[in-house]
Scaffold this motif. Sequence first.
Motif, short mmCIF file in Angstrom:
data_model
loop_
_atom_site.label_atom_id
_atom_site.label_comp_id
_atom_site.label_asym_id
_atom_site.label_seq_id
_atom_site.Cartn_x
_atom_site.Cartn_y
_atom_site.Cartn_z
N THR A 26 0.83 -1.20 0.00
CA THR A 26 0.00 0.00 0.00
C THR A 26 0.87 1.25 0.00
N GLU A 27 0.27 2.35 -0.42
CA GLU A 27 0.97 3.63 -0.33
C GLU A 27 1.30 3.94 1.12
N GLN A 28 0.43 3.51 2.02
CA GLN A 28 0.66 3.74 3.45
C GLN A 28 1.97 3.10 3.91
N THR A 29 2.29 1.94 3.37
CA THR A 29 3.56 1.28 3.71
C THR A 29 4.73 2.15 3.31
N ILE A 30 4.66 2.72 2.13
CA ILE A 30 5.74 3.60 1.66
C ILE A 30 5.83 4.83 2.57
N ARG A 31 4.70 5.46 2.82
CA ARG A 31 4.68 6.67 3.64
C ARG A 31 5.15 6.40 5.08
N THR A 32 4.76 5.25 5.62
CA THR A 32 5.19 4.90 6.98
C THR A 32 6.70 4.77 7.05
N ASN A 33 7.30 4.17 6.04
CA ASN A 33 8.76 4.07 6.00
C ASN A 33 9.40 5.44 5.84
N GLU A 34 8.79 6.27 5.03
CA GLU A 34 9.36 7.61 4.81
C GLU A 34 9.24 8.52 6.03
N ARG A 35 8.29 8.23 6.90
CA ARG A 35 8.17 9.00 8.14
C ARG A 35 9.04 8.41 9.25
N GLY A 36 9.66 7.27 8.98
CA GLY A 36 10.53 6.63 9.96
C GLY A 36 9.77 5.93 11.06
N GLU A 37 8.53 5.55 10.80
CA GLU A 37 7.70 4.94 11.83
C GLU A 37 7.96 3.44 11.99
N ASN A 38 8.60 2.81 11.04
CA ASN A 38 8.96 1.40 11.17
C ASN A 38 10.35 1.32 11.81
N LEU A 39 10.57 0.25 12.57
CA LEU A 39 11.89 0.08 13.18
C LEU A 39 12.97 -0.10 12.12
N LYS A 40 12.60 -0.77 11.04
CA LYS A 40 13.55 -1.02 9.94
C LYS A 40 12.83 -0.78 8.62
N ILE A 41 13.61 -0.61 7.58
CA ILE A 41 13.03 -0.46 6.24
C ILE A 41 12.36 -1.78 5.87
N THR A 42 11.15 -1.70 5.37
CA THR A 42 10.42 -2.89 4.95
C THR A 42 11.25 -3.66 3.92
N LYS A 43 11.25 -4.99 4.04
CA LYS A 43 12.07 -5.84 3.18
C LYS A 43 11.84 -5.58 1.69
N LYS A 44 10.59 -5.45 1.29
CA LYS A 44 10.29 -5.23 -0.13
C LYS A 44 10.91 -3.93 -0.62
N ILE A 45 10.82 -2.89 0.19
CA ILE A 45 11.40 -1.60 -0.19
C ILE A 45 12.92 -1.72 -0.24
N LEU A 46 13.49 -2.34 0.77
CA LEU A 46 14.94 -2.48 0.83
C LEU A 46 15.48 -3.27 -0.37
#
Length: 80
Positions: A26-46
Amino acid sequence: MENPVKAAREKLNITHKELSFVLGVTEQTIRTNERGENLKITKKILHFLEDQGFNRGQLQRDYENYRNWKKQQVFESLKA
């Protein structure tokens, strides 16, 4: 300080919507990573960014530094 996920996406000149479509997230997954809200970069993005020529280790270090910086900003705002 700029989030390395956002910086990489912008360098690739790809929108949130396009990146989410390509990765099947989802776009939300991208945005959550860009806001630094995940502990690590999501595997698919990485994996995607690594495939595009970005250094995996550097992205991870920069993301951790970004999160630490952001945490410090939150703590400072609580003191004010």
